[in-house]
Design a protein around this motif. Structure first.
Motif: not given
Length: 775
Positions: A197-199, A659-660, A743-746
C-alpha cells in the motif's frame, strides 16, 4: 423546520450516483425559509411519497445523470420560486432555461434506460452475493491500549466492553511494522502490508534534496495561467494524489454495489471515489497547507521560535486595544502569490477578564482561558472569489501582557477549499446536520500543549468537542444505514494518551513540577467515555449486525528520546559539512558525499544508495547488504548507559518483513525501540547535534512508534472469530467475506470468519448503564 426539510434530513443519504441521493442531500442543505414555495408547502406524507417514488425509479446508481436528474425534479417543483435577479441575469436566465430543459430530457432518458442498465449490470456482475451479515459496524478507537483495557475491565469500570467480550470475543490485535497510525490504518483498509500500500511512515523523503515529504499525499502546483490585468486565472486544477495504493475494502464492496460510509479513517485524503460516502481524516491540511499551525498573538517580546506547529505574531498597539492581521493561504490569483489576510482587532477589559476580537466581519466575545465556538473566516482572493476557513480562539493572558491563541485554521466543511469528502457535498451535508466541525487531519492541537501555549484543561476541552463532533456524525450515519458497512475512527484515545501518559507513570520526566495535576486521571476518564460510547452503539444494534471495536495499535511510555543521526555521526556513518555543527533542521548540515546512512521520520533509517539518492555513495547489492547488517548488529540491544536500560530491541530489515511492488520506497531499516524510548524530537526534525539519549520533558509523553510487538491493539466483536491471534490486516478480507466476496489474492490478511457460514443474529446486546452522550 418544515416537514419536507425534516423528512429529507431523516433520510439515509444514498450513493452519489443515484437520483435519490441528490434529492436526499440537496433538501437539507437549504434553509427551510429559502425553499421554493411548492416544496415548502409539501407535507411530510407527500414528501415521503415523492421520495419513495424516486427511490423505486432509481434504486441503483445512474452516475452520469444524478445531479442533472435531481436538478430537473427540483426545477419542475420550483418554477414559481422567488429568486434574486442581479446584473447580467438575462443571459443567466436564458442559460438556466436551456439547462432545465435539457436536464428534464436527460432525466426522462435516464429513467427509460434504467431497466437496460440493470440487465447490463446483472450480466456483468451477476447478482449481489449472499451476505453473512446485514450491517458491519466498525468502531475504531485509535491507540486503545490492551493492558489498560484489561486493568479497567478487571476493576469493573468498563462494563460495556466486558459485555461485548462476553457476548462475542476479545483479543489482542497485531499491529503493523511499523506501528504508526498512517501505516496501520492503511493496512486495515487494504488488508495488505506496507510494501503493497506504499505508506511506511508519516514522512517520506525527496530523493533529490533529502528533505521530508508527507508520505500520504502529493499536492501539485498550478503552472499555467491566463493573465487578466493584475489577476492570473488558473487554467487547470492542481494535481492532488493519494499515495496509498491497493484498494480499500469499501471500494471493492462498492464494485458490487454494497454501500459503505467511512468517517475519519486515516489516509483517505484526497477522498476515495467509490459507492458510498467518506469524510477524510489524517493528512487533511489546514487552510495554510500545513498539518496544523496554531497562531499566538502576544505582546511578550521574544525572538524564540516554537519548535513545532506554531507561529508567534507580535501584537501592535497598547493599552486596551491592539491591531494585527490574520494571514491565510497564498493568493494564487496574483503574481508572487502574496498571503491573503484579514484585519484583526483585539480590545481587552482586564478588570472583567474579557476581550472582544473583530476579525474581518466577525465579532467574537472571549472570556479568559475559555475557547470560543467555531469562528468563520473569509479571505478574499479576487472579485467574487473567497476562501473559507473556521477556527477557535482563546485569550490566554490579560494582565501585564496580552496573548490571543488561535487554533489551526480548518478548511470550512460547508465550503472546503480542497476536497475533503466523497461525494464532494457530503462534508456540507454533515455540517448542515451537526453544525461546523474540524476537517483538519490532526485536529487536536497537541503542538500548542507541547509548547505550553494552552493548558491541559483547554486541550481536553478541544479533544472532547472534536470527539462529540465525530460521535454525532457516526450516529447520524448509523441511523441511516440499512445495509452495508459503517466505519468511524475516534482519535481521542490516541491524543489523550500521547499528552497525558506522564501522569500515570511515576517518575516520568515530563511530569516534573506537575505531580499534583488535576488531570492525572484523564486517560482513565477517556476509557470510561469510550465504554459509554460502545454501550450506545450496542443499543443501536439490530439482528444480523456485526459490531467490531478495534484499535490500530496500543501505547507505551515515552521517557527517553534517541537521536539516531547523532549516533550515526558518532559511529562514522554520517558526516557533517565543514564548519557545520549539525544544529540545522532537516539534515541540512549533512555532507552527503561522505554519508552512508541517515534517519528520517519516526521509525525509519535509510542507506545513502548510489543511483537511488541523488548523492548516494553506497553501492547497491553486496556493499549495501553488508552495511545494513553491520548497522543492525550495532543497534541491537543499544544500551542507554545513563539509565542502564536497553533503548532499541531490534532493527528490522524491511526486505525480510514484507514483499510487494513498493518495497523500494520503504526505509532500509525499521527501528524497534524499547518500551520507554522513541526517536528524539531533534532526530524527528533532522537535527544531528546533541546527545544520543536524552529525557523527554514535553507533554507528548506516551507513544507507540516502537517495537510493534510491544504495542498490539484491541479487538472486540459480538461474534466469536476463527483465529485467536488476529491481525489488523485481517479486517479488510473479513469485511469482504462477511458480504459474500472472496478477498483478492494480493491481500496479506485472512478472513476471521472463514469457517463460519452464517450467524443466527449478531446483536451486541443491551448496553450496561450507558449514559447519554456527554455524560
Amino acid at each position: 423546520m418544515n416537514p419536507a426539510h425534516r423528512v429529507a434530513q431523516d433520510l439515509h443519504p444514498k450513493p452519489c450516483g443515484s437520483i435519490i441521493t441528490a434529492v436526499h442531500t440537496i433538501l437539507p442543505v437549504f434553509p427551510a425559509a429559502r425553499l421554493p414555495p411548492p416544496i415548502r408547502h409539501l407535507n411530510a406524507e407527500e414528501t415521503r411519497a415523492l421520495i419513495r417514488l424516486l427511490h423505486r425509479l432509481a434504486r441503483r446508481p445512474v452516475r452520469p445523470y444524478a445531479w442533472l436528474a435531481a436538478g430537473a425534479i427540483l426545477a419542475a417543483l420550483s418554477l414559481p420560486a422567488e429568486a434574486y435577479i442581479g446584473p447580467g441575469a438575462g443571459v443567466a436566465v436564458l442559460s438556466s432555461f436551456m439547462v432545465i430543459f435539457v436536464t428534464i430530457l436527460i432525466a426522462i432518458l435516464a429513467v427509460l434506460i434504467w431497466p437496460f442498465r440493470m440487465v447490463y449490470r446483472l450480466i456483468r456482475h451477476g447478482r449481489r452475493p449472499k451476505s453473512m451479515v446485514k450491517r458491519l459496524i466498525i468502531v475504531g478507537l485509535d491507540g486503545q491500549e490492551p493492558k489498560l483495557t484489561d486493568r479497567y475491565m478487571a476493576e469493573g469500570k468498563l462494563p460495556n466492553f466486558k459485555k461485548l467480550a462476553d457476548s462475542g470475543c476479545y483479543h489482542r490485535l497485531r499491529s503493523t511494522f511499523p506501528s504508526v497510525s498512517p501505516v496501520a490504518w492503511s493496512s486495515f483498509s487494504t488488508g495488505t502490508h506496507p510494501a503493497k500500500h506504499n505508506i511506511f511512515d508519516f514522512l517520506d523523503r525527496d530523493l533529490k534534496s533529502y528533505l521530508p515529504l508527507l508520505s500520504s499525499t502529493r499536492i501539485g502546483r498550478v503552472e499555467r495561467f491566463l493573465k487578466l490585468g493584475k489577476y492570473r486565472i488558473p487554467l487547470h486544477k492542481p494535481e492532488m494524489r493519494l499515495m496509498r495504493k491497493s484498494k480499500p475494502f469499501w471500494t471493492i464492496l462498492g464494485e458490487r454495489y454494497i454501500w459503505s460510509t467511512v468517517l475519519r479513517v486515516p489516509i483517505t485524503f484526497p477522498p476515495d471515489n467509490f459507492y458510498g460516502a467518506e469524510l477524510s481524516a489524517m493528512c487533511v491540511p489546514d487552510l495554510l497547507g500545513t498539518q496544523g499551525t496554531f497562531l499566538l498573538y502576544t505582546t511578550r517580546p521574544t525572538s524564540e521560535k516554537f519548535k513545532e506547529g506554531g507561529v508567534r505574531i507580535p501584537l501592535a498597539g497598547g493599552g486596551d486595544r491592539f491591531e494585527s492581521k490574520l494571514e491565510g493561504p497564498p493568493n494564487s490569483f496574483l503574481d508572487g502569490e502574496p498571503l491573503m489576510a484579514i484585519p484583526l482587532t483585539l480590545e481587552v477589559d482586564r478588570a472583567s477578564g474579557r476581550a472582544t476580537v473583530v476579525v474581518g466581519e466577525e465579532t467574537v466575545e472571549l472570556e479568559l482561558m475559555k475557547l470560543s465556538d467555531w469562528v468563520p473566516l473569509s479571505f478574499r482572493a479576487a472579485p467574487g472569489i473567497t476562501v473559507s476557513g473556521i477556527c477557535r480562539m482563546m485569550v490566554t493572558e490579560l494582565d501585564e501582557h496580552t496573548s490571543l491563541y488561535i487554533t489551526p485554521i480548518s478548511l470550512d466543511p460547508e465550503n472546503p477549499a480542497m476536497p475533503v469528502s466523497h461525494p464532494s457535498y457530503y462534508s456540507t451535508y454533515l455540517a448542515k446536520k451537526i453544525g461546523p466541525y474540524s476537517t483538519l487531519g490532526l485536529a487536536e492541537d497537541t503542538w500548542a500543549l507541547n509548547e505550553g501555549v494552552i493548558d491541559d484543561a483547554t486541550f481536553l476541552k478541544q479533544t472532547y468537542d472534536i470527539d462529540d463532533e465525530r460521535e454525532s456524525m457516526f450516529f447520524a450515519a448509523l441511523d441511516r444505514l440499512d445495509s452495508g458497512t459503517l466505519t468511524c475512527v475516534f482519535d481521542a484515545t490516541d491524543r489523550v494518551q500521547h499528552m497525558f501518559w506522564r501522569y500515570i507513570e511515576e517518575g516520568h520526566p515530563a511530569a516534573r513540577g506537575h505531580e499534583d495535576s488535576e488531570h492525572k486521571d484523564a486517560i482513565e476518564k477517556l476509557y470510561l467515555r469510550n465504554d459509554a460510547l460502545v454501550g450506545r452503539v450496542m443499543a443501536k444494534m439490530r439482528d444480523g449486525d456485526m459490531l467490531m471495536v478495534i484499535s490500530d495499535h496500543g501505547f507505551a511510555s515515552f521517557r527517553r528520546g534517541i537521536n539516531l543521526n547523532s549516533w550515526l555521526h558518532a559511529e562514522g556513518y554520517l558526516t557533517l559539512k565543514d564548519g557545520c555543527d549539525g544544529a540545522s533542521e532537516w539534515l541540512r548540515d549533512v555532507d552527503w558525499s561522505k554519508t552512508r546512512a541517515y534517519a528520517l521520520g519516526l521509525t525509519g533509517m535509510y542507506l545513502n544508495i548510489e543511483g537511488r539518492e541523488s548523492e548516494g555513495i553506497v553501492k547497491p547489492g553486496e556493499e549495501a547488504e553488508s552495511l545494513k547488517a553491520e548497522i543492525m548488529a550495532k543497534l541491537e540491544q543499544l544500551m542507554d548507559d545513563e539509565k542502564g536500560e536497553v533503548g532499541i530491541n531490534e532493527a528490522f530489515d524491511t526486505a525480510s518483513l514484507y514483499t510487494g511492488p513498493y518495497l523500494g520506497n520503504a526505509p532500509d531499516l525499521l527501528i524497534g525501540y524499547n518500551d520507554g524510548y522513541r526517536t528524539s524530537w531533534d532526530c524527528a526534525t533532522g537535527v544531528v547535534s546533541g546527545p544520543v539519549f536524552e529525557d523527554n520533558v514535553k507533554a507528548w509523553s506516551g507513544d507507540h512508534c516502537i517495537d510493534p510487538r510491544l504495542v498490539p491493539g484491541v479487538f472486540f466483536c459480538n461474534q466469536v472469530i476463527d483465529d485467536d491471534d488476529p491481525a489488523l490486516i485481517d479486517i479488510a478480507p473479513t469485511a469482504l467475506r462477511l458480504f459474500g466476496l472472496k478477498p483478492p489474492a494480493y491481500m496479506d490478511g485472512k478472513p476471521l470468519f472463514e469457517k463460519t457460514k452464517s450467524f443466527s443474529g449478531a446483536k451486541g446486546g443491551s448496553p450496561v448503564a450507558a449514559p447519554a452522550k456527554g455524560e
